[in-house]
Structure formats: C-alpha cells, structure tokens
Design an enzyme around this catalytic site. Structure first.
Site, PDB file in Angstrom:
ATOM      1  N   CYS A  73       0.897  -1.289  -0.261  1.00  0.00           N
ATOM      2  CA  CYS A  73       0.013  -0.043   0.098  1.00  0.00           C
ATOM      3  C   CYS A  73       0.815   1.287   0.026  1.00  0.00           C
ATOM      4  O   CYS A  73       0.248   2.324   0.038  1.00  0.00           O
ATOM      5  CB  CYS A  73      -1.064  -0.089   1.182  1.00  0.00           C
ATOM      6  N   ARG A 132      -6.791   4.725  -3.049  1.00  0.00           N
ATOM      7  CA  ARG A 132      -6.973   3.448  -2.425  1.00  0.00           C
ATOM      8  C   ARG A 132      -6.986   2.940  -1.135  1.00  0.00           C
ATOM      9  O   ARG A 132      -7.963   2.488  -0.629  1.00  0.00           O
ATOM     10  CB  ARG A 132      -5.626   2.697  -2.989  1.00  0.00           C
TER      11      ARG A 132
END
Length: 217
Positions: A108, A154
């Site tokens: 991430c 995201r």
C-alpha cells in the site's frame, strides 16, 4: 562488453541479483559497438537504456523508501477522515477506525506503482512528447505525486470498506481489485496532467500571438 561479463560473473557467484541483471546492459552495448559501431548504438540508445527498468532495486533502497511512504499515506488518510468526522486514530502504519484495525502494508506504499508508472511515463514521453523537452520533464516529474495521490485514494477506500463492511472484506479479491484500480487511476491522472500541459501550452501560445498582434498607439 568484458566489464559487463565480469559484473555478471560477480553478480551470479555472489548472489547479487541487481548486479547480475544490470550487467546485461553493458554486454549489449559492447556487442552493438563490436558489431555495427557508434551510429547504431545511438539509434538503439533508448531501448537499451529502457532496460534499466528491468533491474530490481536493492532491498535496502526499497525499505528506505517504503517506510516513509507508508507513514505519510497513513497520516494523510487519518487526518482527512478525522476531519470528515470518522472515529479514527493512528499508530504508525496501523489505522484504527471504529472497532477495526487496518494495517497499511508495504504493497500500500505505492512503490510498485511508482516503478511501473515510471516505465510507462518514460516510454510515453519518448514516443509522443520527445520534441517538447519541457513538457516531457514536467510529465516525468509528476509521476511520484500522481502515484501518491492514487495510492491515497486506494488506502482511504480500503479503510472505509473496513469501516462499513468489516475487515473480512479486505481479505477477499476486493483488495486485489483496488490495487488494479490504483494503477488505472494513476495512469488516467498522468494522462490528464499531460492534457492539462497541452492546454496550458496552447493557451500560452495564443496569448503570445495576441500580445504580438497588439500594436502600441
């Protein structure tokens, strides 16, 4: 070519994968020079140089860049959701929202997307914007901010999914789909920025033509 072969031997025997992979480039350069000389090397300069994107970055370099990116993304997501009124807190790369905890992992951080988008950006600038050097430089400089922005979208989406649907949803294929969506968003943002640069350049040229056409009284 010999220098590349020596580097390849050392990389293979010492188990240094980046050195072994990058050694292919001087070997190819040497083979081109021996076979057809400098004129052909100048023609093949970009495709040979593009092979640098195939070289894996050293682990220490990835770790040095990944940790600050994870912390930055976690802090940014926490501040924005807290400002929006969500019950959220942060401890390093651990985000606590409601009764759930979400760990911002290495994937991430956006590092993989930065590498991939850099390759796409360099190829796009070379293929379509090479004659406009300033536009190419600005386009390449936007890769990291664009990737961070897409990665922020995201992570904030994953945190909200955990808040409304539970953390079990993050273990499903939905997590992988958000990763694909991240890259799509990053590519779209990059092309939109390129379009903005084109419109700005056209507007600047029109203003210059108008200023030159105006005659002093």
């Amino acid at each position: 070519m010999l220098a590349g072969l020596v580097l390849m031997f050392l990389g293979r025997t010492q188990g240094v994968l980046p050195a072994e992979v990058i050694s292919v480039i001087p070997v190819i350069i040497g083979c081109v020079l021996v076979s057809v000389g400098w004129p052909m090397l100048r023609v093949l300069a970009f495709p040979i140089g593009f092979l640098f994107f195939a070289v894996p970055a050293p682990d220490w370099a990835i770790d040095a860049a990944t940790v600050p990116l994870k912390v930055f993304i976690s802090d940014l997501v926490t501040r924005e959701l807290y400002a929006a009124g969500y019950p959220i807190a942060q401890n390093g790369v651990m985000i606590m929202i409601g009764s759930y905890q979400v760990l911002v992992k290495d994937a991430c951080s956006g590092m993989n997307s930065i590498f991939a988008l850099s390759a796409i950006g360099v190829f796009y600038a070379y293929a379509f914007r090479w004659e406009n050097k300033l536009r190419s430089i600005l386009l390449l400089a936007a890769i990291i901010p664009v990737t961070i922005a897409a990665n922020f979208i995201r992570v904030i989406a994953l945190v909200l999914i955990a808040y409304y649907g539970g953390v079990d949803l993050l273990e499903s294929t939905l997590h992988d789909l958000t990763g694909i969506g991240l890259f799509v968003v990053a590519v779209v943002l990059l092309f939109l920025f390129d379009g903005f640069l084109g419109l700005s350049a056209a507007a600047f040229r029109r203003s210059m033509r108008v200023s030159r056409s105006v005659k002093p009284i």
